[in-house]
Every structure is written in C-alpha cells, then in structure tokens.
Design an enzyme around this catalytic site. Sequence first.
Site, PDB file in Angstrom:
ATOM      1  CG  ASP A 166      -8.049  34.819  16.110  1.00  0.00           C
ATOM      2  OD1 ASP A 166      -7.758  35.264  17.239  1.00  0.00           O
ATOM      3  OD2 ASP A 166      -9.154  34.314  15.852  1.00  0.00           O
ATOM      4  CD  GLU A 184     -12.519  31.698  16.883  1.00  0.00           C
ATOM      5  OE1 GLU A 184     -13.006  31.364  17.993  1.00  0.00           O
ATOM      6  OE2 GLU A 184     -12.315  32.871  16.558  1.00  0.00           O
ATOM      7  CD  GLU A 214     -20.222  27.466  28.493  1.00  0.00           C
ATOM      8  OE1 GLU A 214     -19.629  26.568  27.850  1.00  0.00           O
ATOM      9  OE2 GLU A 214     -20.832  27.252  29.554  1.00  0.00           O
ATOM     10  CG  HIS A 229     -16.224  28.487  17.618  1.00  0.00           C
ATOM     11  ND1 HIS A 229     -16.984  27.397  17.258  1.00  0.00           N
ATOM     12  CD2 HIS A 229     -15.554  28.117  18.749  1.00  0.00           C
ATOM     13  CE1 HIS A 229     -16.790  26.405  18.111  1.00  0.00           C
ATOM     14  NE2 HIS A 229     -15.933  26.819  19.041  1.00  0.00           N
ATOM     15  CG  HIS A 273     -15.364  35.545  18.045  1.00  0.00           C
ATOM     16  ND1 HIS A 273     -14.376  35.871  18.941  1.00  0.00           N
ATOM     17  CD2 HIS A 273     -16.396  36.376  18.319  1.00  0.00           C
ATOM     18  CE1 HIS A 273     -14.802  36.843  19.725  1.00  0.00           C
ATOM     19  NE2 HIS A 273     -16.032  37.158  19.367  1.00  0.00           N
ATOM     20  CG  ASP A 296     -11.843  37.237  14.877  1.00  0.00           C
ATOM     21  OD1 ASP A 296     -12.727  37.850  14.257  1.00  0.00           O
ATOM     22  OD2 ASP A 296     -12.068  36.579  15.912  1.00  0.00           O
TER      23      ASP A 296
END
Length: 234
Positions: A7, A9, A52, A57, A152, A157
């Site tokens: 995963d 970010e 956003e 995160h 997140h 994740d």
Amino acid sequence: MRQIFLDTETTGLYADQGDRVIEIGCVELFNRKLTGNNLHFYLNPGRDSHEEALRIHGLTTEFLRDKPKFEAVADELLAYIQDAEVIIHNASFDIGFLNAELKLIGKPLFKEHVTSVVDTLVMAKEMFPGKRNNLDSLCDRLGVDNSGRTLHGALLDAELLADVYINMTRGQDALLMDVGEQQEQGGIPVERVDLSTIDLIVLSANQQELAAHAEAMQQIDKASGGKAFWKEAA
C-alpha cells in the site's frame, strides 16, 4: 508461494499531475503465513500534500522533510518485491504512482519486477457485487479488526489487506485434496470420488412419519384450492 501486500500514501490523487509517493508499506506472506519480514518507508516528496490527502494520512511536510527521497530506497524496494506475487487494493492507483516514481529515476516499470499483481478491489467486486468494497467495508464484512485505523497508513493498511485477503480466499487449500484421481477443469484440480464403493444406508419412514407427511400434503392441497399438481400426476 511468496506474496507481498503493498500500500502507498501520496500527496494527492494524480501522479500525472506531479503528486508523489510519501509512504510505502509492504507485508510478506509465505504459504499463507505472515513472516514478519515487512518493509516500510516514509518518503520526502519534495512538495506539500493537498489538504484532502493530508486529512486522510496526516503526514505533514514537516514530518517528511528529513525522510529519504524515493530514489534512495528504490533498489531496496525492488529487491524486496522481486519475483513475488504482489497484492494491492485498487492496484491501478498504487502502481500508477510507483511507475511515475520509477520513471523519474530511469527504472523499469513496476510489473517488470514482480511475478504478478492481484487487485483485491476487483476480487471484492466479483464476490460482493453492488456493495461498498473499500478496505474499511471489507474489514467490517469479513470480521477483520480495523479499530486502530483512525488515519490511513501504508503499513497498517497492508497488514489489514493481508487479513482481508486471507479471509476472502479461506478454504481454497481445502479444495486441493491429494486423494484419489484428479481431473483438470478450467485449470483447477477437481476431485473424482467413486461412489460405487460406498454402501449407502437407506432409512424408511415409519407409520407416524408417513401420517404426518400425508396430513401436510392435505393442508397444502387445501390451501391451493385443490390444485396440487401431484394429484393430477397420481
């Protein structure tokens, strides 16, 4: 089989508009068992995150300022994922960003380093059509504890995704029994069982059970206005 759950970010949603990777998390499974051989990087993207994305995160520019650039960790990442099956939720997003980063430093594209890529979002849509299939929804549906996911994070994740994947594919191994003769059907081993060698026990209904059955049939016939089809066939 070696599988890597991955995963990322990012600073925003659009790699083709200059957004960058700021975190990479990888979790290793070998023969469906967690090994603990995980990989995790925070990265300095050289730019701020969109508001956003920051709300999702929580990785601020200040926090990331002293972290390495992607090019500093690229060789370690590529060696780690080499020849593994990589499993990603919404793979096109993460691979799009990783490809952009690799292109900037003159490295081959992501899929050239791995055996294959599995997208669990595609899997989930096939298994649960018409339902929400983001990671939180899958955790709730499959009983995976995601109570620690207030923000997140790539490594968290990836760990949750490994749990989700194991639950989504639970029982696959039981289908591959090494007993008796097997056939291939669509590339999948199918067990053949010779029922002629099995002595089946036949239990006959007793008088009380026969009477109860007859009464039930009469009630159904009455409810249908005497139109029960078995009366015509008799």
